[in-house]
Enzyme design. Structure first.
Site, short mmCIF file in Angstrom:
data_model
loop_
_atom_site.label_atom_id
_atom_site.label_comp_id
_atom_site.label_asym_id
_atom_site.label_seq_id
_atom_site.Cartn_x
_atom_site.Cartn_y
_atom_site.Cartn_z
N GLY A 290 0.84 -1.51 0.36
CA GLY A 290 0.15 -0.19 0.09
C GLY A 290 0.81 0.86 0.05
O GLY A 290 -0.07 2.43 -0.83
N LEU A 291 2.21 1.08 0.46
CA LEU A 291 2.96 2.58 0.37
C LEU A 291 3.64 2.71 -0.86
O LEU A 291 4.49 3.45 -1.11
CB LEU A 291 3.59 2.79 1.32
CG LEU A 291 2.83 2.36 2.61
CD1 LEU A 291 4.18 2.58 4.13
CD2 LEU A 291 1.93 3.24 3.26
N ILE B 171 3.50 -10.25 2.74
CA ILE B 171 2.92 -11.27 1.72
C ILE B 171 3.53 -12.30 1.75
O ILE B 171 3.07 -13.84 1.47
CB ILE B 171 2.63 -10.83 0.54
CG1 ILE B 171 4.05 -10.50 -0.44
CG2 ILE B 171 1.15 -9.77 0.55
CD1 ILE B 171 4.57 -10.40 -1.43
N TYR C 153 11.15 -8.70 -13.54
CA TYR C 153 9.40 -8.23 -13.50
C TYR C 153 8.30 -8.98 -14.26
O TYR C 153 7.40 -9.14 -14.26
CB TYR C 153 9.45 -6.76 -13.61
CG TYR C 153 8.65 -5.66 -13.69
CD1 TYR C 153 7.33 -5.59 -12.25
CD2 TYR C 153 8.10 -4.95 -14.90
CE1 TYR C 153 6.79 -5.33 -12.80
CE2 TYR C 153 7.16 -3.69 -15.05
CZ TYR C 153 6.02 -4.26 -13.08
OH TYR C 153 5.40 -2.84 -13.20
C1 AKB Z 1 7.93 -0.09 -14.58
O1 AKB Z 1 8.05 0.94 -15.33
O2 AKB Z 1 8.35 -1.22 -14.70
C2 AKB Z 1 6.08 0.60 -14.25
C3 AKB Z 1 5.63 -0.35 -15.68
C4 AKB Z 1 5.12 -0.01 -16.76
O3 AKB Z 1 5.17 -1.73 -15.31
N1 AKB Z 1 5.99 1.72 -14.13
#
Ligand code: AKB
Length: 387
Positions: free
Chosen positions: A77-78, A121, A209
């Site tokens: 949340g932060l 989490i 990611y």
């Molecule tokens: C990032 O740049 O990693 C994020 C995204 C686009 O998922 N802002």
């Protein structure tokens, strides 16, 4: 849990499982959306984490009466979006129905603005306790390491974005929650079509990611078809906000540029001038999230949708800024890691399915975004002088 009865009964049990699995697989492949038939299945045999799925679990599409207000938990949340999202949802569902959570200590104004609790989490029991004690019905899961910072710490990104997500997924399935997980333009890679990028196409991201987000999309959809989990997911473009800073993303330049333009009249950009990426103002992002969460299940032909508002490059953004801050100067000092990431991401996002299925429509285009961002940086700035 295994019943007593020796080898013969274990064998019998295994054969029953194999038989049941055959039926299940057949039905899963044919069966569309709802998944409520899953309640009849011996789920204890099917989950990979039996600790998390009780024997008598029944998975239905929604566990709360639609007339009730949802009880909402926001994880992570932060980060850039959590506080804004909590404030937005509190206006709709009431202050006490929206709980913000994080592992960090909240600033005073956040702590005073509504319920805030510690949640980790990576700690399944902690998460379950929060969901049970607060009668949570919607979980919006925002804990994640973003693209650039993820590359700098792959093992942490893997733990938070993948292991943590497994806990969230299992708690959501166990307690029949409606689960929202943000995905991203970063879930695509250099072999995806980039201009435009449709909802369904090759996804071979080259960042941890991106890989973790494709994993989340697929696991969420799998739990939807398999257990009837009400999983909903939007692929966000770069989100631009005035009040909160993103942390470690590739699209962060489009937030930082406003701070620097207002404060110093100049900005050093980490991406090449022509790097085009899809973007969205935070108000549109929060509204899209609520709209997809409230959309009737039968309107959703997908569980993961692209959403976007605009697409621009640093030089185009700088041109628009110059209209308001005539002395603004942009220089370029390209960061190789961020540039390689941006070069593998969509340039334009095709969100026609979101527009068709649940009426998605953005409010902010580039000129509107720039005016709004500059105005929210206050009246005692260079912007006010320029106007
Ligand atoms: C990032 O740049 O990693 C994020 C995204 C686009 O998922 N802002």
């Amino acid at each position: 849990m295994r019943r007593p009865g020796g080898l013969a009964s274990i064998f019998e049990e295994k054969m029953t499982v194999v038989g049941t699995l055959r039926q299940v697989v057949g039905r899963t492949l044919q069966s569309p959306a709802c998944g409520c038939w899953m309640s009849a299945l011996p789920v204890r045999f099917l989950g990979t984490s039996p600790r998390q799925i009780p024997e008598d679990a029944s998975f239905h599409c929604a566990s709360f009466s639609e007339a009730d207000q949802p009880r909402v938990l926001i994880t992570g949340g932060l980060g850039q979006l959590g506080v804004g999202l909590a404030n937005f949802l509190r206006k709709r569902f009431g202050k006490d129905n929206v709980i913000l959570s994080d592992i960090r200590k909240p600033p005073d104004h956040v702590f005073r603005s509504g319920p805030f609790i510690y949640s980790d989490i990576l700690d399944y029991k902690n998460l379950r306790e929060i969901v049970v004690n607060n009668r949570i019905t919607w979980l919006l899961h925002y804990s994640a390491l973003l693209s650039a910072v993820g590359e700098a710490n792959v093992s942490l990104a893997r733990a938070v974005n993948i292991t943590g997500f497994h806990n969230v997924l299992d708690v959501a399935a166990e307690h029949n929650l409606r689960l929202f997980v943000p995905s991203t333009i970063g879930a695509f890679g250099p072999t995806s079509p980039r201009n435009p990028t449709p909802d369904l196409c090759v996804q071979r991201p080259r960042t941890i990611y991106g890989v973790s987000k494709v994993h989340a999309e697929l696991m969420g959809e799998y739990y939807y078809y398999r257990y009837g989990l009400d999983f909903r997911c939007l692929r966000y473009p770069g989100i631009i906000s005035a009040d909160s800073q993103p942390g470690g993303g590739t699209t962060d330049y489009a937030v930082q540029i406003f701070h620097d333009a207002v404060k110093n009249g100049k900005f050093e950009c980490s991406l090449k001038p022509s790097t085009r990426l899809p973007m969205m103002y935070i108000d549109d992002c929060l509204r899209a999230t609520l709209e997809v969460m409230e959309a009737p299940a039968e309107a959703l032909s997908l569980r993961t949708y692209n959403v976007t508002a605009m697409s621009f490059s640093p030089e185009e953004l700088a041109q628009e800024l110059l209209k308001h801050v005539p002395e603004f100067q942009i220089t370029y000092n390209v960061d190789a890691v961020r540039q390689a990431i941006a070069d593998s991401w969509p340039m334009n996002f095709d969100d026609s399915n979101a527009r068709k299925d649940w009426g998605w429509k953005h409010d902010f285009d580039l000129p509107e975004l720039v005016t709004t961002m500059l105005n929210s940086h206050g009246s005692d700035t260079r912007v006010a002088q320029a106007n």
